[in-house]
Motif scaffolding. Sequence first.
Motif, PDB file in Angstrom:
ATOM      1  N   ASN A 223      -0.554  15.684  18.205  1.00 19.77           N
ATOM      2  CA  ASN A 223      -0.131  15.621  19.613  1.00 19.77           C
ATOM      3  C   ASN A 223      -1.153  14.970  20.551  1.00 19.77           C
ATOM      4  OD1 ASN A 223      -2.055  17.625  20.248  1.00 19.77           O
ATOM      5  ND2 ASN A 223      -0.586  19.290  19.966  1.00 19.77           N
ATOM      6  N   VAL A 224      -2.341  14.619  20.031  1.00 22.78           N
ATOM      7  CA  VAL A 224      -3.399  14.147  20.934  1.00 22.78           C
ATOM      8  C   VAL A 224      -2.988  12.899  21.719  1.00 22.78           C
ATOM      9  CG1 VAL A 224      -4.621  12.796  19.135  1.00 22.78           C
ATOM     10  CG2 VAL A 224      -5.885  13.656  21.112  1.00 22.78           C
ATOM     11  N   ARG A 225      -2.207  12.028  21.059  1.00 23.61           N
ATOM     12  CA  ARG A 225      -1.833  10.795  21.762  1.00 23.61           C
ATOM     13  C   ARG A 225      -0.951  11.070  22.983  1.00 23.61           C
ATOM     14  NH1 ARG A 225      -3.529   6.153  21.239  1.00 23.61           N
ATOM     15  NH2 ARG A 225      -2.121   5.432  22.860  1.00 23.61           N
ATOM     16  N   SER A 226      -0.131  12.107  22.880  1.00 29.43           N
ATOM     17  CA  SER A 226       0.783  12.384  23.996  1.00 29.43           C
ATOM     18  C   SER A 226       0.012  12.779  25.261  1.00 29.43           C
ATOM     19  CB  SER A 226       1.804  13.462  23.626  1.00 29.43           C
ATOM     20  OG  SER A 226       1.154  14.683  23.378  1.00 29.43           O
ATOM     21  N   TYR A 227      -1.252  13.197  25.099  1.00 23.60           N
ATOM     22  CA  TYR A 227      -2.078  13.482  26.282  1.00 23.60           C
ATOM     23  C   TYR A 227      -2.880  12.259  26.691  1.00 23.60           C
ATOM     24  CZ  TYR A 227      -0.633  18.128  25.167  1.00 23.60           C
ATOM     25  OH  TYR A 227       0.154  19.202  24.904  1.00 23.60           O
ATOM     26  N   VAL A 228      -3.563  11.646  25.712  1.00 21.17           N
ATOM     27  CA  VAL A 228      -4.484  10.569  26.119  1.00 21.17           C
ATOM     28  C   VAL A 228      -3.735   9.348  26.636  1.00 21.17           C
ATOM     29  CG1 VAL A 228      -6.397  11.357  24.684  1.00 21.17           C
ATOM     30  CG2 VAL A 228      -4.796   9.683  23.764  1.00 21.17           C
ATOM     31  N   GLU A 229      -2.439   9.268  26.370  1.00 20.36           N
ATOM     32  CA  GLU A 229      -1.715   8.119  26.933  1.00 20.36           C
ATOM     33  C   GLU A 229      -1.290   8.368  28.392  1.00 20.36           C
ATOM     34  OE1 GLU A 229       1.341   7.561  24.062  1.00 20.36           O
ATOM     35  OE2 GLU A 229       2.729   8.961  25.011  1.00 20.36           O
ATOM     36  N   LEU A 230      -1.486   9.573  28.883  1.00 21.22           N
ATOM     37  CA  LEU A 230      -1.187   9.849  30.297  1.00 21.22           C
ATOM     38  C   LEU A 230      -2.241   9.192  31.185  1.00 21.22           C
ATOM     39  CD1 LEU A 230      -0.559  13.704  29.970  1.00 21.22           C
ATOM     40  CD2 LEU A 230       1.198  11.931  30.273  1.00 21.22           C
ATOM     41  N   ALA A 231      -1.805   8.627  32.304  1.00 19.59           N
ATOM     42  CA  ALA A 231      -2.757   7.979  33.213  1.00 19.59           C
ATOM     43  C   ALA A 231      -3.754   8.988  33.779  1.00 19.59           C
ATOM     44  CB  ALA A 231      -1.998   7.305  34.352  1.00 19.59           C
ATOM     45  N   SER A 232      -3.350  10.251  33.842  1.00 18.07           N
ATOM     46  CA  SER A 232      -4.212  11.277  34.434  1.00 18.07           C
ATOM     47  C   SER A 232      -5.262  11.804  33.461  1.00 18.07           C
ATOM     48  CB  SER A 232      -3.337  12.451  34.873  1.00 18.07           C
ATOM     49  OG  SER A 232      -2.590  12.937  33.755  1.00 18.07           O
ATOM     50  N   CYS A 233      -5.214  11.411  32.199  1.00 17.67           N
ATOM     51  CA  CYS A 233      -5.987  12.072  31.144  1.00 17.67           C
ATOM     52  C   CYS A 233      -7.075  11.159  30.591  1.00 17.67           C
ATOM     53  CB  CYS A 233      -5.038  12.493  30.019  1.00 17.67           C
ATOM     54  SG  CYS A 233      -5.847  13.413  28.698  1.00 17.67           S
ATOM     55  N   ASP A 234      -8.304  11.668  30.585  1.00 17.60           N
ATOM     56  CA  ASP A 234      -9.437  10.883  30.065  1.00 17.60           C
ATOM     57  C   ASP A 234      -9.900  11.384  28.709  1.00 17.60           C
ATOM     58  OD1 ASP A 234      -9.673   9.307  32.497  1.00 17.60           O
ATOM     59  OD2 ASP A 234     -10.496  11.107  33.433  1.00 17.60           O
ATOM     60  N   GLY A 235      -9.129  12.247  28.070  1.00 24.86           N
ATOM     61  CA  GLY A 235      -9.527  12.745  26.763  1.00 24.86           C
ATOM     62  C   GLY A 235      -9.131  14.196  26.595  1.00 24.86           C
ATOM     63  N   CYS A 236      -9.666  14.826  25.544  1.00 25.89           N
ATOM     64  CA  CYS A 236      -9.259  16.202  25.241  1.00 25.89           C
ATOM     65  C   CYS A 236     -10.457  17.055  24.849  1.00 25.89           C
ATOM     66  CB  CYS A 236      -8.245  16.215  24.092  1.00 25.89           C
ATOM     67  SG  CYS A 236      -6.640  15.539  24.567  1.00 25.89           S
ATOM     68  N   LEU A 237     -10.339  18.353  25.148  1.00 22.95           N
ATOM     69  CA  LEU A 237     -11.270  19.372  24.661  1.00 22.95           C
ATOM     70  C   LEU A 237     -10.537  20.105  23.546  1.00 22.95           C
ATOM     71  CD1 LEU A 237     -13.913  20.989  24.851  1.00 22.95           C
ATOM     72  CD2 LEU A 237     -12.927  22.287  26.738  1.00 22.95           C
ATOM     73  N   VAL A 238     -11.126  20.073  22.359  1.00 24.52           N
ATOM     74  CA  VAL A 238     -10.420  20.512  21.156  1.00 24.52           C
ATOM     75  C   VAL A 238     -11.144  21.702  20.538  1.00 24.52           C
ATOM     76  CG1 VAL A 238      -9.507  19.759  18.926  1.00 24.52           C
ATOM     77  CG2 VAL A 238      -9.850  18.080  20.766  1.00 24.52           C
ATOM     78  N   GLY A 239     -10.420  22.769  20.264  1.00 24.77           N
ATOM     79  CA  GLY A 239     -10.999  23.938  19.605  1.00 24.77           C
ATOM     80  C   GLY A 239     -10.723  23.910  18.115  1.00 24.77           C
ATOM     81  N   GLY A 240      -9.699  24.668  17.689  1.00 30.50           N
ATOM     82  CA  GLY A 240      -9.400  24.855  16.268  1.00 30.50           C
ATOM     83  C   GLY A 240      -9.375  23.572  15.449  1.00 30.50           C
ATOM     84  N   ALA A 241      -8.722  22.537  15.954  1.00 33.51           N
ATOM     85  CA  ALA A 241      -8.586  21.303  15.172  1.00 33.51           C
ATOM     86  C   ALA A 241      -9.916  20.575  15.009  1.00 33.51           C
ATOM     87  CB  ALA A 241      -7.548  20.379  15.811  1.00 33.51           C
ATOM     88  N   SER A 242     -10.924  20.932  15.815  1.00 35.14           N
ATOM     89  CA  SER A 242     -12.221  20.254  15.686  1.00 35.14           C
ATOM     90  C   SER A 242     -13.057  20.854  14.565  1.00 35.14           C
ATOM     91  CB  SER A 242     -12.995  20.313  17.011  1.00 35.14           C
ATOM     92  OG  SER A 242     -13.515  21.605  17.247  1.00 35.14           O
ATOM     93  N   LEU A 243     -12.566  21.937  13.967  1.00 37.81           N
ATOM     94  CA  LEU A 243     -13.299  22.562  12.853  1.00 37.81           C
ATOM     95  C   LEU A 243     -12.927  21.942  11.520  1.00 37.81           C
ATOM     96  CD1 LEU A 243     -13.036  26.284  14.010  1.00 37.81           C
ATOM     97  CD2 LEU A 243     -15.052  24.812  14.108  1.00 37.81           C
ATOM     98  N   LYS A 244     -11.974  21.020  11.544  1.00 40.59           N
ATOM     99  CA  LYS A 244     -11.592  20.323  10.311  1.00 40.59           C
ATOM    100  C   LYS A 244     -12.014  18.869  10.474  1.00 40.59           C
ATOM    101  CE  LYS A 244      -7.559  23.075  10.766  1.00 40.59           C
ATOM    102  NZ  LYS A 244      -6.228  22.881  11.309  1.00 40.59           N
ATOM    103  N   ALA A 245     -13.010  18.462   9.682  1.00 42.56           N
ATOM    104  CA  ALA A 245     -13.602  17.130   9.879  1.00 42.56           C
ATOM    105  C   ALA A 245     -12.551  16.034   9.766  1.00 42.56           C
ATOM    106  CB  ALA A 245     -14.723  16.906   8.874  1.00 42.56           C
ATOM    107  N   GLU A 246     -11.644  16.186   8.804  1.00 35.15           N
ATOM    108  CA  GLU A 246     -10.673  15.113   8.592  1.00 35.15           C
ATOM    109  C   GLU A 246      -9.704  15.025   9.784  1.00 35.15           C
ATOM    110  OE1 GLU A 246      -8.571  15.312   4.880  1.00 35.15           O
ATOM    111  OE2 GLU A 246      -7.376  13.535   5.422  1.00 35.15           O
ATOM    112  N   GLU A 247      -9.232  16.185  10.222  1.00 35.08           N
ATOM    113  CA  GLU A 247      -8.292  16.167  11.350  1.00 35.08           C
ATOM    114  C   GLU A 247      -8.962  15.651  12.621  1.00 35.08           C
ATOM    115  OE1 GLU A 247      -5.805  19.572  12.081  1.00 35.08           O
ATOM    116  OE2 GLU A 247      -4.684  18.331  13.512  1.00 35.08           O
TER     117      GLU A 247
END
Length: 256
Positions: A223-247
């Motif tokens: 789902n990350v693209r659905s946020y970063v493609e918004l004009a209002s969004c400069d990126g994401c703060l990621v919890g659980g998914a950041s604990l998996k290197a591949e994801e």
Amino acid sequence: MTAPGRRPLLAANWKMNPLSAADAVALARGVLPAARRHGERVDVALFPPFPWLQAVGAELEGTRVGLGAQDCFWERSGAFTGEVSAAMLAGWCGWVIVGHSERRTHFGETDEDVARKAAAALAAGLRVVVCVGEREDQFEAGQTEAVVDRQLTAALGPPAVEDAGGLVVAYEPVWAIGTGRNADPPHADATMRVVRRGLDAALGADAAAQVRVLYGGSVNAANVRSYVELASCDGCLVGGASLKAEEFSNMIGAVV
Ligand code: PGA
């Protein structure tokens, strides 16, 4: 998508994970190839627990990947058992998160505490991710805008315009954190626009234009693209998914 002049940022909030320094270093190492590959187009920052900052920092040395702590205290030093000051952190990392909803909920942090932490961290030369976001009952009651506006105004305090380049604001609805119930992009968009308006009002348009606004709450590779493609969004703060290197690596690739 991020406005010209602001680079997208993917920030990994590891929370109280992983359990060993070796695992923390391995996780950082696993993210480095993607961060290197896309480093010209996206900023990446990792936020491990305090005890792993040094080891993860050594792993990141010579790379563009940022390193940060998940909290700090506003006093420089003194009789504050268990606390770590922004001034101390400045020797070990370049970033810090303040006002995460888990700090507000479990440890009773107030808007005023968050403001003092943010000010101390900026004064120490750290880049600061200030978290704001409404609880589920506030969301249901249609209070999102008022809550986020209040938290943002309080956290910015009397803002020093020269610090704006070191500031990031993460909009994280509490009900979306760790629940798998990520906010609908239109809700995230509307609220990040509220944040942007608040920044303009507090800092003036030129300084506010330097501040990145992130979305956080159950962000993953799907789902990350659905946020970063918004004009209002400069990126994401990621919890659980950041604990998996591949994801997380896939997410870095998805942002560019
Ligand atoms: P989550 O956490 O991605 O696991 O929902 C986000 C955060 O708390 O920053």
